[in-house]
Design an enzyme around this catalytic site. Structure first.
Site, short mmCIF file in Angstrom:
data_model
loop_
_atom_site.label_atom_id
_atom_site.label_comp_id
_atom_site.label_asym_id
_atom_site.label_seq_id
_atom_site.Cartn_x
_atom_site.Cartn_y
_atom_site.Cartn_z
N GLU B 60 37.46 44.64 49.14
CA GLU B 60 36.47 45.22 48.23
C GLU B 60 35.90 46.53 48.74
O GLU B 60 35.66 47.46 47.96
CB GLU B 60 35.32 44.23 47.97
CG GLU B 60 35.64 43.12 46.97
CD GLU B 60 36.40 41.96 47.59
OE1 GLU B 60 36.67 42.00 48.82
OE2 GLU B 60 36.74 41.01 46.86
N HIS B 129 29.20 32.08 45.19
CA HIS B 129 29.90 32.59 44.01
C HIS B 129 29.00 32.66 42.78
O HIS B 129 29.49 32.68 41.66
CB HIS B 129 31.10 31.70 43.68
CG HIS B 129 32.26 31.87 44.61
ND1 HIS B 129 32.15 31.71 45.98
CD2 HIS B 129 33.56 32.19 44.39
CE1 HIS B 129 33.33 31.91 46.54
NE2 HIS B 129 34.20 32.22 45.60
#
Ligand SMILES: Cc1ncc(C[n+]2csc(CCOP(=O)(O)OP(=O)(O)O)c2C)c(N)n1
Ligand SMILES: [Mg+2]
Lengths: 385, 325
Positions: B60, B129
């Site tokens: 990322e 998450h």
């Protein structure tokens, strides 16, 4: 110098990295314990016109005099914050920028004055930025660590160690996407090689064949932490090997060697769209920043020894004199002009106006700076002066 | 009007903008061959090829930063995060680089980039998450943040975000991806950023929400009407920064009572800023203190039963509304 660098080019040690062994040495001489190759006959240097050679010298001197002047201004209280001086490393930025072509770009970390002047930013806008003045290159909003000149393919000046490594990748990606045969030189320090995003970037650079050249300016220290205390595995550039990236280690005190090394990597980027990792061994004379008293992690002798035997400006001056392109007299004149230019930039900065508090709110969003093209509605700012 | 899902609306927005502007690319993990972790980019690789729809490794920081660098050079990358929860490993690239480069360069550079992906809890995937970082993002001058709650908004606002010359964070919601809704079929359907939507008119109470909480607010408004004869107005913020302060304030001036609902945690959540705004600008119109329902102030729990209790639900919002009237 013991324990300072993992210097692989010491006498007797063999280095068989892929990128290292392309050319056999033209001529070798021993300076101290380091084997120095003569790079002046390499094509990229051989073809230099006399005035180009002298210009490289001028650029280095200008950078050094500019920074010395900025140090004085700092001590006088005109400049605040961090001031990371590049003194000692000048041949790296000047040599690298001098072999760049039209579509080659530069991005670097916070020790950015040398790169800024090398790409052609003028002393006035740089000094004024250090003074926090409206006439600075970033209107006083960037400061020492954040110089920018996109019109000169210079994309900053970045304050977070290693933070610019993915950006350099993106510049290379955009060049390739737009089918330009250019590249991005992404400068970083030895300490920055220990940041995770660098490795993510190396992987992508190799995987996607991106024309990015990571230039590790290894000045031996990450702030006060010597390389031997911050990095396992040597040399640092070998870390490119695990991604099948060509790498090399070279000397940053030799203008001709820097030019040759960078030029090789640029050719690889232009012709094969392949990345490189170049470790260029250099040294900084001043503390990490002006705030660093520089008394805890290295000896005065170490600094003096480097200045005496490896100062990039002196070594290059001697070369030019030997080549017959420079005399002591003309060198003095170059020095005088550089000091004058630096002095004038300090006067310019001093006389320049400070930014107004209302300018705090400019340059945040493109949209609020361009109200005629505004598309969104609503409140953008929640407190304004 | 066509009835499509939120997912299809995003796909249409991306496809139309990629078609319209050759500087737009979509990149992220699994966006191309896999068709998107949530199938948002279904069919796009076949249609636009691998130069425009780009699979990245799980890096990322590198691909976010790469996209920022490319945007500085004039491209318009759309970066997909599989979950916004994963943005934290790229925080520096978003919140230092994308957000600050314009400012630090004195306006010489701009960064036309979109970061998008789902930002929600409620799917039984636990604390790592389930983040909703719209408050973090909106706390950063230089960044714009939107939270579309309907298919029409998803399409119209994502298109605006891609055309925007500044960095825009688009926070979607996995639970809404299958939501159906009417979307205008007009050629170039666009919804500007910074425009809230009064999704239900009312006179007794304003419920102000964003993201999936808008749907919870609508259900509660229905219950209030049917069982308590209370007329609640529901305001969908749609955009967090810029923020449609006018629509918020005019609703408050009309109903004089306010309930704020969001999935953010309470401390420094988006609604903390909105509560400040209301007391600052419409104090004299308030007949009661402002009330809030946020996610309960614990890391997101895994167990479905805990999770249902944690995220603002119908009953919690209803009982808070009843305290106000
Ligand atoms: C992410 C991050 N951590 C720490 C710092 C503080 N810091 C600034 S420079 C520096 C040392 C970096 O050394 P190196 O990469 O070798 O570059 P040099 O200063 O020698 O040019 C540190 C620790 C920072 N700016 N960013
Ligand atoms: Mg260093």
């Amino acid at each position: 110098m013991e324990g300072l660098h993992h210097d692989t080019i010491v006498d007797g040690e063999e280095d068989d990295s892929p990128a290292k062994k392309q050319d056999s040495p033209v001529e070798e001489e021993l300076v101290g314990d380091v084997r120095i190759e003569d790079f002046s006959e390499k094509q990229i240097n051989h073809s230099l016109a006399p005035e180009e050679r002298v210009n490289l010298y001028e650029q280095m001197v200008r950078i050094r005099r500019f920074e010395e002047r900025s140090l004085r201004s700092y001590q006088q209280g005109h400049i605040g914050g961090f001031l990371h001086l590049y003194i000692g490393q000048e041949a790296v930025a000047v040599g690298a920028v001098s072999v760049m072509g039209e579509d080659d770009h530069v991005i670097t970390a916070y020790r950015d004055h040398g790169h800024a002047l090398a790409v052609g930013m003028d002393m006035d806008e740089c000094m004024a930025e250090l003074y926090g003045k409206k006439t600075g290159c970033s209107k006083g909003k960037g400061g020492s660590m954040h110089f920018f000149a996109p019109d000169k393919n210079f994309w900053g000046g970045h304050g977070i160690v290693g933070g610019q490594t993915p950006l350099g990748l993106g510049i290379a990606y955009a060049l390739k996407f737009n089918k330009k045969a250019g590249s991005c030189l992404c400068f970083m320090g030895d300490g920055a090689t220990n940041q995770g995003p660098f490795y993510e970037s190396l992987n992508l650079a190799s995987l996607w064949n991106l024309p990015v050249v990571y230039v590790i300016e290894n000045n031996g220290y990450s702030m006060g932490t010597a390389e031997a205390r911050h990095s396992a595995g040597e040399p640092l550039a070998r870390r490119g090997d695990m991604f099948d990236i060509d790498w090399s280690v070279s000397h940053g005190h030799d203008m001709y060697e820097v030019r040759h090394t960078i030029n090789d990597a640029l050719e690889r980027a232009h012709n094969e769209s392949r990345p490189s990792v170049l470790e260029i061994v250099t040294y900084r004379y001043r503390g990490h920043s002006v705030a660093d008293p520089d008394q805890t992690y290295r000896s005065k002798e170490e600094i003096e020894e480097y200045k005496k035997s490896k100062d990039p400006i002196n070594l290059y001056k001697e070369k030019l004199i030997a080549e017959g392109h420079l005399t002591e007299g003309s060198a003095l004149e170059i020095d005088r002009l550089a000091k004058e230019e630096a002095e004038a930039s300090a006067e310019f900065a001093q006389a320049s106006p400070l930014p107004e508090p209302t300018e705090l709110m400019d340059d945040i969003y493109w949209e609020t700076d361009n109200p005629a093209s505004k598309t969104s509605q609503g409140t953008m700012f929640f407190e304004t002066p | 009007m066509a009835t499509i899902t939120y997912r299809e609306a995003l796909n249409q927005a991306l496809s139309e903008e990629i078609e319209r502007d050759d500087k737009v690319v979509l990149m992220g993990e699994e966006v191309a061959q896999f068709k998107g972790s949530y199938k948002v980019s279904e069919g796009m690789l076949e249609k636009f090829g691998s130069d425009r729809i780009i699979d990245t490794p799980i890096s990322e920081a590198a691909f976010s930063g790469l996209a920022v660098g490319a945007a500085m050079m004039g491209m318009r990358p759309v970066v997909e995060f599989m979950f916004w929860s994963f943005c934290y490993v790229a925080f520096d690239q978003i919140f230092n680089n994308a957000a600050n480069v314009r400012y630090m360069s004195g306006g010489l550079i701009n960064v036309p980039i979109v970061f998008r992906g789902p930002a929600n809890g409620g799917t039984n995937v636990g604390a790592t998450h389930s983040h909703t970082p719209e408050n973090f993002a909106a706390n950063t001058p230089g960044i714009k943040v939107i939270c579309p709650a309907t298919p029409a908004d998803a399409k119209g606002m994502l298109k605006s975000a891609i055309r925007d010359n500044d960095p825009v964070c688009v926070m979607e919601n996995t639970i809404l991806y299958n939501l159906q809704g009417e979307v205008p079929e007009e050629d170039d359907f666009i919804i500007p950023l910074g425009k809230a939507n009064v999704v239900r008119e009312g006179s007794d109470l304003s419920i102000i929400a964003h993201g999936k909480s808008v749907h919870t607010a609508l259900e509660v408004a229905q219950t209030l009407d049917e069982t308590h004869k209370v007329s609640a107005e529901v305001v969908d913020l749609r955009s967090i920064r810029p923020l449609d302060t006018e629509t918020i304030l005019s609703s408050v001036r009309k109903t004089n009572r306010v309930l704020l609902v969001e999935e953010n945690k309470p401390f420094c959540g988006v609604d903390a800023q909105i509560a400040f705004l209301i007391q600052d600008q419409a104090f004299d119109y308030l007949d009661a203190p402002i009330k809030r329902v946020s996610a309960i102030d614990a890391p997101q729990a895994y167990s479905k039963s805990l999770e249902n209790a944690q995220i603002p639900n119908h009953d919690r919002v209803l009982s808070k509304a009843m305290e106000l009237i």
